[in-house]
Scaffold this motif. Structure first.
Motif, mmCIF file in Angstrom:
data_model
loop_
_atom_site.group_PDB
_atom_site.id
_atom_site.type_symbol
_atom_site.label_atom_id
_atom_site.label_comp_id
_atom_site.label_asym_id
_atom_site.label_seq_id
_atom_site.Cartn_x
_atom_site.Cartn_y
_atom_site.Cartn_z
ATOM 1 N N LYS A 254 0.829 -1.222 0.000
ATOM 2 C CA LYS A 254 0.000 0.000 0.000
ATOM 3 C C LYS A 254 0.862 1.270 0.000
ATOM 4 O O LYS A 254 0.577 2.248 0.697
ATOM 5 C CB LYS A 254 -0.967 0.008 1.189
ATOM 6 C CG LYS A 254 -1.996 -1.117 1.144
ATOM 7 C CD LYS A 254 -3.073 -0.890 2.199
ATOM 8 C CE LYS A 254 -4.227 -1.834 2.107
ATOM 9 N NZ LYS A 254 -3.931 -3.241 2.280
ATOM 10 N N ILE A 255 1.933 1.239 -0.767
ATOM 11 C CA ILE A 255 2.792 2.422 -0.889
ATOM 12 C C ILE A 255 2.354 3.192 -2.140
ATOM 13 O O ILE A 255 2.172 2.594 -3.211
ATOM 14 C CB ILE A 255 4.279 2.004 -0.966
ATOM 15 C CG1 ILE A 255 4.707 1.436 0.396
ATOM 16 C CG2 ILE A 255 5.169 3.194 -1.355
ATOM 17 C CD1 ILE A 255 5.977 0.659 0.391
ATOM 18 N N LYS A 256 2.141 4.493 -1.964
ATOM 19 C CA LYS A 256 1.685 5.325 -3.092
ATOM 20 C C LYS A 256 2.733 5.269 -4.207
ATOM 21 O O LYS A 256 3.906 5.619 -3.989
ATOM 22 C CB LYS A 256 1.501 6.762 -2.597
ATOM 23 C CG LYS A 256 0.680 7.616 -3.508
ATOM 24 C CD LYS A 256 0.374 8.930 -2.806
ATOM 25 C CE LYS A 256 0.041 9.999 -3.799
ATOM 26 N NZ LYS A 256 0.071 11.325 -3.196
ATOM 27 N N THR A 257 2.292 4.810 -5.379
ATOM 28 C CA THR A 257 3.251 4.538 -6.454
ATOM 29 C C THR A 257 2.806 5.175 -7.756
ATOM 30 O O THR A 257 1.614 5.226 -8.056
ATOM 31 C CB THR A 257 3.351 3.005 -6.673
ATOM 32 O OG1 THR A 257 3.688 2.396 -5.444
ATOM 33 C CG2 THR A 257 4.405 2.651 -7.705
ATOM 34 N N MET A 258 3.780 5.632 -8.526
ATOM 35 C CA MET A 258 3.487 6.145 -9.855
ATOM 36 C C MET A 258 4.477 5.500 -10.823
ATOM 37 O O MET A 258 5.654 5.360 -10.491
ATOM 38 C CB MET A 258 3.702 7.654 -9.828
ATOM 39 C CG MET A 258 3.208 8.322 -11.046
ATOM 40 S SD MET A 258 3.684 10.040 -11.001
ATOM 41 C CE MET A 258 3.645 10.308 -12.753
ATOM 42 N N VAL A 259 3.967 5.080 -11.982
ATOM 43 C CA VAL A 259 4.855 4.468 -12.977
ATOM 44 C C VAL A 259 5.075 5.471 -14.103
ATOM 45 O O VAL A 259 4.121 6.072 -14.606
ATOM 46 C CB VAL A 259 4.228 3.163 -13.537
ATOM 47 C CG1 VAL A 259 5.055 2.610 -14.686
ATOM 48 C CG2 VAL A 259 4.093 2.121 -12.431
ATOM 49 N N ALA A 260 6.337 5.655 -14.491
ATOM 50 C CA ALA A 260 6.649 6.536 -15.627
ATOM 51 C C ALA A 260 7.492 5.743 -16.620
ATOM 52 O O ALA A 260 8.580 5.274 -16.275
ATOM 53 C CB ALA A 260 7.420 7.760 -15.140
ATOM 54 N N THR A 261 6.955 5.551 -17.825
ATOM 55 C CA THR A 261 7.754 4.852 -18.848
ATOM 56 C C THR A 261 8.095 5.829 -19.976
ATOM 57 O O THR A 261 7.311 6.722 -20.294
ATOM 58 C CB THR A 261 7.007 3.633 -19.440
ATOM 59 O OG1 THR A 261 5.717 4.051 -19.888
ATOM 60 C CG2 THR A 261 6.874 2.515 -18.437
ATOM 61 N N GLU A 262 9.269 5.599 -20.568
ATOM 62 C CA GLU A 262 9.725 6.516 -21.624
ATOM 63 C C GLU A 262 8.858 6.415 -22.876
ATOM 64 O O GLU A 262 8.688 7.390 -23.595
ATOM 65 C CB GLU A 262 11.192 6.225 -21.971
ATOM 66 C CG GLU A 262 12.135 6.668 -20.871
ATOM 67 C CD GLU A 262 13.582 6.313 -21.141
ATOM 68 O OE1 GLU A 262 13.967 6.150 -22.314
ATOM 69 O OE2 GLU A 262 14.334 6.190 -20.155
ATOM 70 N N ASP A 263 8.305 5.185 -23.144
ATOM 71 C CA ASP A 263 7.508 5.019 -24.369
ATOM 72 C C ASP A 263 6.004 5.033 -24.093
ATOM 73 O O ASP A 263 5.210 4.805 -25.006
ATOM 74 C CB ASP A 263 7.901 3.717 -25.087
ATOM 75 C CG ASP A 263 7.500 2.474 -24.292
ATOM 76 O OD1 ASP A 263 7.085 2.623 -23.120
ATOM 77 O OD2 ASP A 263 7.587 1.372 -24.841
ATOM 78 N N GLY A 264 5.617 5.252 -22.846
ATOM 79 C CA GLY A 264 4.188 5.325 -22.516
ATOM 80 C C GLY A 264 3.489 3.970 -22.512
ATOM 81 O O GLY A 264 2.268 3.901 -22.444
#
Ligand SMILES: Cc1cc2nc3c(=O)[nH]c(=O)nc-3n(C[C@H](O)[C@H](O)[C@H](O)COP(=O)(O)OP(=O)(O)OC[C@H]3O[C@@H](n4cnc5c(N)ncnc54)[C@H](O)[C@@H]3O)c2cc1C
Ligand code: FES
Length: 257
Positions: free
Chosen positions: A142-152
């Protein structure tokens, strides 16, 4: 002193990264490392990503890590450590940015920060969806997470640094932590300066003696990664001219990053 232990569990994170859970527990703080040893292959530094049970998250990049990837449950492996200076957990709201296998170290830090009552937000930075690791563990914890990918291909299509700056604009963070590619950490350091937020980053250099202070191989402009690091304040790193620019190969030659 090397200690022999058995591998309890192997978990495949993605096409090049596996977790090795050992039948062992130690006392360590997030960001510290151990030296792993295999017969005929010498030893290599690896971040301790969990101390109980002792766990390493290993990316396959060369002869040593390929041999580690061939190991199965029940096989022996040797380690010594922990070594080095880990992360200092400060403040209340903290932003963590992990790239590649650095996400594993950030997960360990996020768990410790949560136990101490802090509110961590973790950005998983990856080139593509298939490079993402640990997302399921972060969800479970339950850790607030955000995913960022270079190609979306997963999460938002952005560089980790852009994703971090967007979050900083709409939140108040007391500290930024990161483990990942050096150029990403330099860019994060510049953002940290712009918004006047302290930052701590985990560094890597080729290590020959790994914490025994015998070789000087891990030196960056006068500091030793194995003793003074691997975690440093950004205010120290930004004054090291080679940080983000050069590392050293096994022959101690300077190689541009
Ligand atoms: C403090 C610390 C913590 C680390 N934690 C992890 C971890 O948690 N998981 C993980 O997978 N790896 C980690 N590493 C990196 C790991 O030690 C290397 O990937 C490993 O030594 C590669 O060995 P190899 O024989 O497989 O490949 P090699 O043939 O030794 O290396 C392949 C290529 O990578 C380069 N390289 C090797 N080591 C480094 C380094 N330290 N810095 C920059 N370039 C390097 C070599 O010059 C070569 O070009 C860490 C390194 C340090 C210093
Ligand atoms: S690895 Fe030998 S002094 Fe740091």
């Amino acid at each position: 002193m090397l200690k022999q232990v058995r591998i309890k569990k192997v978990v495949e994170e993605n096409y090049r990264i596996k977790n090795f859970v050992l039948d062992e527990k130690i006392e360590s703080i997030p960001g510290q490392f151990a030296m792993l040893w295999l017969p005929r292959l010498n030893e290599r530094p690896m971040c301790i990503v969990n101390s109980d049970p002792l766990t390493f998250t290993v990316a396959k990049i060369g002869p040593f890590t390929e041999a580690v990837h061939r190991l199965k449950e029940g096989d022996p492996i040797w380690y010594r450590g922990p070594y080095g200076h880990g992360f200092e957990i400060k403040g209340k709201n903290v932003l963590l940015v992990g790239g590649g296998y650095g996400v594993a170290a950030m997960f360990d830090l996020a768990r410790s920060a949560t136990k101490k009552g802090l509110k961590p937000t973790l950005i998983i930075a990856a080139k593509t969806k298939k490079d993402i690791i640990y997302e399921y563990k972060l969800k479970k914890a339950k850790i607030k997470t955000m995913v960022a990918t270079e190609d979306g291909s997963a999460g938002s299509e952005s560089l980790a640094t852009n994703a971090a700056e967007e979050l900083i604009k709409s939140n108040t963070f007391d500290c930024i932590y990161s483990a990942g590619p050096e150029k990403m950490m330099v860019a994060l350091g510049e953002i940290a300066d712009k918004y006047k937020i302290p930052a701590q980053f985990s560094t890597e250099r080729f290590m020959k003696c790994g914490g025994l202070l015998l070789c000087g191989h891990c030196e960056i402009n006068g500091v030793l990664v194995c003793k003074d690091g691997p975690v440093f304040d950004w205010k120290t790193l930004k004054n090291l001219p080679d940080f983000g620019r050069y590392h050293r190969n096994q022959a101690a030659q300077k190689i541009p990053i």
